[in-house]
Design an enzyme around this catalytic site. Sequence first.
Site: not given
Length: 511
Positions: A54, A81-82, A169, A171, A227, A367
């Site tokens: 964040g 992180c945050y 991070h 990710e 979708d 997605k």
Amino acid sequence: MDKILVLDFGGQYDQLIARRVRAAGVYAEIERYGSISCEGILSRGFRGIIFTGGPNSVYAGSSPKYDAKVLGLGIPVLGICYGHQLLAYLAGGTIAPAQSGSEYGRTELRIPGGSPLFQGVPEKSVCWMSHSDAVAAVPEGFETLAGTDSCPCAAMGDEKRKLYGVQFHPEVTHTEYGETVLKNFVFGICGCSADWRMGDVLEQTVEKYRRELSGQRVLLGLSGGVDSSVAAALLQRAVGDGLTCVFVDHGLLRKGEGDLVEKTFGERLGKGFVRVDAQERFLRKLRGVTDPETKRRIIGEEFIRVFEEEAAKLGRIDVLAQGTIYPDVIESGKGDSAVIKSHHNVGGLPERMSFGRIAEPLRELFKDEVRELGEELGLPRELVRRQPFPGPGLGVRIVGEVTNEKLDMLREADAVFREELESEGLNEQVGQYFAALTDTKSVGVMGDARTYGYVCALRAVTTDDFMTASWTHLPYGLLERVSSRITNEVPGITRVVYDITSKPPATVEWE
Ligand code: XMP
């Protein structure tokens, strides 16, 4: 099914974290920090919690915090992180501005010893950092597990309580062993099993709707996008003839698209597929309109009107189905970001119509998962792997007034660009690519004669999430071929330019 909670503290990568966990085969859900309590976490049976990053500083009064009781629930926590700093703060540690100011980008991570979080990660590797504050003193019970040159506590852990924090991070793909770290947390530390598979999701969802919607009449607005197409194929498997799909062809589709939708669904649904050719109607409404937001509004409203009229012809309808996907659900829950463009989706359908129920079979899926499901359902690859296409279609790729003539020009130019890019095999690497028609005319020369025609702009962007994007460095040879083909093959276009603006400051679409 084992579940991980991604507790969102306003980071830009929260969806990416959940996607990575799901890609490892474990179901992950995102909740804003204010929308779930410790009791809620316990009652929903999460096996692990990830605090996201964040933009805030934990000591700022307005920064997002969480109930410190979360550390005593007996559920493993990973702060990123945050989230790492917040974990330290909640556990009684100290946070301070980083010694050498902000640290941003690729950094060497050094891991001295064997924590379960870093199993399989070498002593030295590359990680991605983006922070201004850092943990200055680890809380009691915690140990420093990794460091970088300017961040002595790049990771910490309390192995007894299974609480971990990483300043980098894991990710993002720039972190070499990020996937390993996340998997270590999810499997090794939380003890989850990999039981989130699209094949099972498909079976369970079909079974659920077969049970719940048996004997009901279901209506779905089909846009031809990924979708709504996947939702249609799935519901058709569940309710068969009970499903009717209305495909409103607003005439703002790309070359060949309307026919592909008709071919795919006409065959599957038979009488349950209705194509409404409404091109003239949309063009009439758009005549003389040049303001982008007005164009979007008109297209959105007209879409609903046509859909309502068609639905009324069908008689009794019990359920309205929509292709809402997980990011739509999360985004609409956030509600505090500025409206840059009023995105129109077939999803935002009629307020005036009344249905007993709304069915949203994809509302838990990202997605890439929707695409996988589409392939499981046997939909054609060209449809399922389609790049995103805005609801208002070519209406927002023609700058200024939309006319039949311009639509024809743009469809041809766009088809040339797509064909060339695909023939180089670049289509799955570039996030989105298309042609736009500007409202500028320019002078040219062809066969000794003066020409005066439209300027066409090519756009290709590389992006993970479409929130930010960088312009793609396409090979010059490819651009040259596309330019030459468009100016030769598309009457009315006499000049081609390549858009080299990233987002921000530009947006992906031109309008
Ligand atoms: P922008 O232009 O906002 O686009 O940077 C980001 C992504 O969203 C798509 N887009 C839309 N999608 N309805 C949609 O369903 C819309 O009105 C709309 N406008 C933009 C765009 O194609 C890109 O992928």
